[in-house]
Design a protein around this motif. Structure first.
Motif, mmCIF file in Angstrom:
data_model
loop_
_atom_site.group_PDB
_atom_site.id
_atom_site.type_symbol
_atom_site.label_atom_id
_atom_site.label_comp_id
_atom_site.label_asym_id
_atom_site.label_seq_id
_atom_site.Cartn_x
_atom_site.Cartn_y
_atom_site.Cartn_z
ATOM 1 N N GLU A 1 0.811 -1.220 0.000
ATOM 2 C CA GLU A 1 0.000 0.000 0.000
ATOM 3 C C GLU A 1 0.846 1.272 0.000
ATOM 4 O OE1 GLU A 1 -1.919 -3.517 1.356
ATOM 5 O OE2 GLU A 1 -0.255 -2.473 2.343
ATOM 6 N N ARG B 1 2.435 -5.816 -7.101
ATOM 7 C CA ARG B 1 1.054 -5.348 -7.277
ATOM 8 C C ARG B 1 0.403 -5.949 -8.515
ATOM 9 N NH1 ARG B 1 2.045 1.078 -6.109
ATOM 10 N NH2 ARG B 1 1.910 1.012 -3.834
ATOM 11 N N TYR C 1 -4.726 -0.158 -4.143
ATOM 12 C CA TYR C 1 -3.950 -0.220 -2.906
ATOM 13 C C TYR C 1 -4.010 1.071 -2.100
ATOM 14 C CZ TYR C 1 -2.061 -4.587 -4.662
ATOM 15 O OH TYR C 1 -1.933 -5.878 -5.119
ATOM 16 N N TYR C 2 -4.644 2.088 -2.645
ATOM 17 C CA TYR C 2 -4.695 3.374 -1.944
ATOM 18 C C TYR C 2 -6.048 3.633 -1.309
ATOM 19 C CZ TYR C 2 -0.616 3.828 -4.918
ATOM 20 O OH TYR C 2 0.576 3.598 -5.561
#
Length: 228
Positions: A166, A218, A226-227
């Protein structure tokens, strides 16, 4: 069947896992993986659903559905898409969203890499030298192998602590820290320029290798934001 019942079951499972001492991020990564596997079963002629930066495969498929002719009962199906699979994918989106909301509402930090066992640093010997890797990517090398804990072990622990799936790329920076040039991960120093071993490239190269390893990790689950 009701998607609300599915989401309710997921949330109860998260609570049970938490109370039992399990890492309940595992349920999130499972649902995210299921979303990818469902998408693989979709087939729309002429649509490329492989990973591309900024490309949203599911939205593209759903948009394409608007232009597909309806089934003619007297002929073979003209619809190349399994509509039940489209619906299942939409349901998976809702389930993932509900689980993400759960973590946010309960102020639980999401760290997927410990569940997925990727983006893991390691120190090993290669031709008499210490080498620091992230999965299959060589991040740093050049220190003489001593057979005992070294600076590379320190860098390994820092990478494992501060680099997450992340982590935004802008949190991996080369800049001045306490009066010296250093590579920072989320505001913490990984290594100072003066400490780079002989034979190892500079801070910018190390940063690029870390970003490469992060990008590769990723890519395993290209639908995950991921954010969030």
């Amino acid at each position: 069947y009701d998607i609300d019942l599915e989401k309710e079951t997921d949330l109860k499972a998260l609570d049970i896992m938490q109370k039992a001492g399990y890492n309940n991020v595992g349920l999130l990564t499972y649902l995210e993986r299921m979303r990818v596997e469902r998408l693989k079963q979709l087939y729309v002629k002429g649509i490329d659903i492989r990973y591309k930066s900024g490309f949203k495969p599911l939205e593209t498929v759903l948009d394409t559905m608007k232009f597909i002719k309806p089934r003619d009962d007297n002929r073979k199906p003209t619809d190349p898409v399994q509509t039940d699979m489209i619906r299942a994918n939409t349901d998976m989106e809702e389930r993932v969203g509900a689980v993400l909301d759960y973590f946010q509402e309960n102020d639980i930090e999401i760290r997927r890499k410990y569940v997925l066992n990727i983006l893991i640093p390691n120190v090993k010997e290669v031709t008499g030298k210490s080498v620091l890797t992230l999965d299959d990517t060589v991040v740093m090398k050049g220190e003489e192998w001593g057979g005992s804990p070294s600076d590379f072990e320190v860098y390994k622990e820092r990478l494992n602590r501060d680099l997450q799936l992340e982590t935004p790329q802008y949190d991996i920076q080369v800049q001045s820290f306490n009066g010296a040039k250093a590579l920072l991960l989320s505001g913490r120093p990984l290594i100072y320029e003066k400490d780079i071993p002989d034979g190892s490239p500079g801070l910018s190269h190390i940063r690029n290798m870390i970003i490469k390893a992060l990008t590769d990790a990723r890519r395993e689950n290209f639908l995950t934001d991921y954010y969030e």
